[in-house]
Design a protein around this motif. Structure first.
Motif, PDB file in Angstrom:
ATOM      1  N   LYS A  43       0.837  -1.207   0.000  1.00 51.53           N
ATOM      2  CA  LYS A  43       0.000   0.000   0.000  1.00 51.53           C
ATOM      3  C   LYS A  43       0.873   1.259   0.000  1.00 51.53           C
ATOM      4  CE  LYS A  43      -3.893   1.983   2.640  1.00 51.53           C
ATOM      5  NZ  LYS A  43      -3.335   3.174   3.283  1.00 51.53           N
ATOM      6  N   MET A  46       2.177   1.788  -3.455  1.00 55.61           N
ATOM      7  CA  MET A  46       1.131   2.353  -4.314  1.00 55.61           C
ATOM      8  C   MET A  46       1.052   3.860  -4.122  1.00 55.61           C
ATOM      9  SD  MET A  46      -2.171  -0.186  -4.229  1.00 55.61           S
ATOM     10  CE  MET A  46      -2.231  -1.721  -5.164  1.00 55.61           C
ATOM     11  N   LEU A  51      -0.838   6.657  -6.419  1.00 56.30           N
ATOM     12  CA  LEU A  51      -2.146   6.030  -6.331  1.00 56.30           C
ATOM     13  C   LEU A  51      -2.774   6.302  -4.967  1.00 56.30           C
ATOM     14  CD1 LEU A  51      -0.886   2.700  -7.844  1.00 56.30           C
ATOM     15  CD2 LEU A  51      -2.764   3.992  -8.893  1.00 56.30           C
ATOM     16  N   ALA A  53      -4.718   4.645  -2.233  1.00 57.60           N
ATOM     17  CA  ALA A  53      -4.842   3.216  -1.939  1.00 57.60           C
ATOM     18  C   ALA A  53      -5.774   2.954  -0.768  1.00 57.60           C
ATOM     19  CB  ALA A  53      -3.473   2.619  -1.657  1.00 57.60           C
ATOM     20  N   GLY A  63      -5.457   0.475  -5.581  1.00 59.34           N
ATOM     21  CA  GLY A  63      -4.903   1.809  -5.774  1.00 59.34           C
ATOM     22  C   GLY A  63      -5.544   2.457  -6.984  1.00 59.34           C
ATOM     23  N   ILE A 100       2.293  -1.737 -10.248  1.00 57.09           N
ATOM     24  CA  ILE A 100       2.595  -0.497  -9.514  1.00 57.09           C
ATOM     25  C   ILE A 100       3.737   0.249 -10.194  1.00 57.09           C
ATOM     26  CG2 ILE A 100       3.435   0.442  -7.324  1.00 57.09           C
ATOM     27  CD1 ILE A 100       2.043  -1.981  -5.965  1.00 57.09           C
ATOM     28  N   HIS A 104       3.991   4.086 -11.541  1.00 50.21           N
ATOM     29  CA  HIS A 104       5.070   4.940 -11.030  1.00 50.21           C
ATOM     30  C   HIS A 104       5.901   5.502 -12.184  1.00 50.21           C
ATOM     31  CE1 HIS A 104       7.451   5.467  -7.052  1.00 50.21           C
ATOM     32  NE2 HIS A 104       7.595   6.521  -7.823  1.00 50.21           N
ATOM     33  N   VAL A 119      -4.962  -0.149  -9.846  1.00 47.82           N
ATOM     34  CA  VAL A 119      -4.040  -1.275  -9.657  1.00 47.82           C
ATOM     35  C   VAL A 119      -4.561  -2.090  -8.485  1.00 47.82           C
ATOM     36  CG1 VAL A 119      -1.702  -1.987  -9.058  1.00 47.82           C
ATOM     37  CG2 VAL A 119      -2.057  -0.018 -10.570  1.00 47.82           C
TER      38      VAL A 119
END
Length: 414
Positions: A43, A46, A51, A53, A63, A100, A104, A119
């Motif tokens: 998490k 993320m 994101l 999350a 996310g 992820i 990113h 995600v």
């Protein structure tokens, strides 16, 4: 700019330490404290990727990053981070952490998606703890069955109790979460879990479809007696009956199965499980898969005949419980086309191959078009601490996932 290999590798290595067994193994069972620890760590990754999350009531880690055109169906990426009790470092995690990394890298490159991207690290894909997996994805798709929360693990804990211990309050009325039209595409990267890519000396493959599994639990009941005093003709030995069924099942698959047919008995429980008592009750699992649905149906019928005949010969009663049934599901042509175009740009020359194992993508296919990318794994070994994938291969697979995702996220399908 390509994906950040060092960041992805660092995440894979750190996650492998949660639930680590031996030098390279992982035991991170669904809804366990190790699973929760892993979810919290992921998490954070993320959120670092931009994101927002959260953990839903089914144990899924989700996310989300909003797209500039919020009315468009979303792009979803992901896999799972739970493991088998005697598992490896890459099954599920390569795809979950790779997804992820895709987002990113978009952030690093200043790419603002038109589509909202989600995600997901799906809850309990493996199914080893409660003998029925892909729980989280089936919850999202509205494919849960009656009694899901009452299923028990080997210690007698129900899934509902495990989820509460995990830290969520399950509410089955919230399923389904998504419906047809909400999701434009679901993309999943996964290690192959088979030897095809290695045999072709290719790091990456584009998946054509996933074969359909049937999971059965067979219970045979006879009568316990002293191993030294009951004459052989008078016995009702459940173990002997089970042995005959398992042997004939193996012969059936080898003699009448196609190249894509596989059959496995993976779990056996014996009662009373004593050296000098005739087994009274045997419960075992049966796993039958094929991408050819008609052929699978033919073999299934023959399997039922084998079970019935063995029970009759050894004077046993039997029950057959169906735990999972899914038809083969095929990847969307338009997604495969994008993958092939991006693959060509990368110079991979990736082959197209089918998946024998099922994945979260199989169940996402009921509410969304989907595509999958496979990454080569050494000797095809999986569900084993010896499972291994080269970082070079994972990097290539995630790069293909990234370029495919960008095309869809910015709504460039052709």
């Amino acid at each position: 700019m390509g994906i950040n290999r060092d960041r992805l590798q660092s995440h894979l290595e750190e996650l492998a330490n949660i639930g680590k067994i031996g030098e390279t193994g992982v035991c991170r069972l669904a809804h366990s404290k190790e699973d929760r620890e892993a979810v919290e760590v992921v998490k954070g990754w993320m959120e670092a990727a931009g994101l927002e999350a959260r953990i839903d009531g089914f144990g899924n880690l989700i996310g989300r990053i909003e797209g500039s055109e919020k009315d468009k169906p979303i792009l979803m990426l992901g896999s799972h981070i739970d493991s088998q009790p005697y598992g490896g470092r890459f099954d599920g995690t390569a795809g979950a952490l790779g997804a992820i990394e895709v987002v990113h890298t978009m952030k690093d490159n200043g790419i603002i998606p038109k589509r909202t991207i989600e995600v997901i690290c799906f809850s309990d894909e493996e199914g080893s703890r409660f003998n029925k997996g892909v729980f989280g994805v089936r919850a999202l798709a509205g494919l849960l069955e009656e009694g899901e929360l009452e299923r028990k693990d080997k210690n007698g804990m129900t899934r509902k109790e495990a989820l509460k211990e995990f830290g969520v309050e399950p509410d089955l009325t919230e399923s389904p979460v998504y419906k047809n039209g909400d999701i434009e595409a679901f993309l999943e990267l996964h290690i192959e879990q088979g030897p095809v890519l290695e045999s072709k000396n290719k790091p990456v493959g584009i998946v054509s479809g996933i074969s359909g599994p049937i999971w059965l639990t067979v219970t045979l009941e006879g009568f316990a007696g002293h191993a030294g005093s009951v004459p052989m003709p008078l016995r009702q030995d459940a173990m002997v009956g089970a042995s005959e069924i398992i042997t004939k099942f193996d012969h059936l698959i080898k003699e009448e199965g196609q190249e894509t047919t596989v059959g496995t008995v993976g779990s056996v429980q014996v009662f009373p499980n004593s050296r000098n008592i005739i087994p009274e009750k045997v419960e075992f699992t049966m796993d039958l898969r094929d991408i050819d649905l008609e052929h699978r149906t033919t073999l299934e019928k023959k399997l039922y005949t084998i079970i019935e005949e063995a029970a009759s010969i050894y004077k046993l009663t039997y029950t057959i419980t169906e735990d999972t049934r899914s038809e083969p599901r095929y990847c969307a042509d338009w997604i495969k086309a994008i993958m092939s175009e991006e693959d060509k740009k990368l110079g991979y020359e990736s082959p197209v191959l089918m998946s024998g194992p099922f994945h979260d993508a199989l169940f996402m296919s009921y509410i969304s078009d989907y595509g999958m990318i496979f990454v080569r794994c050494e000797k095809g070994i999986s569900h084993n601490p010896l499972e291994f994938a080269e970082m070079d291969d994972i990097e290539k697979g995630v790069q293909l996932l990234y370029q495919t995702a960008v095309r869809i996220a910015i709504d460039e399908e052709g």
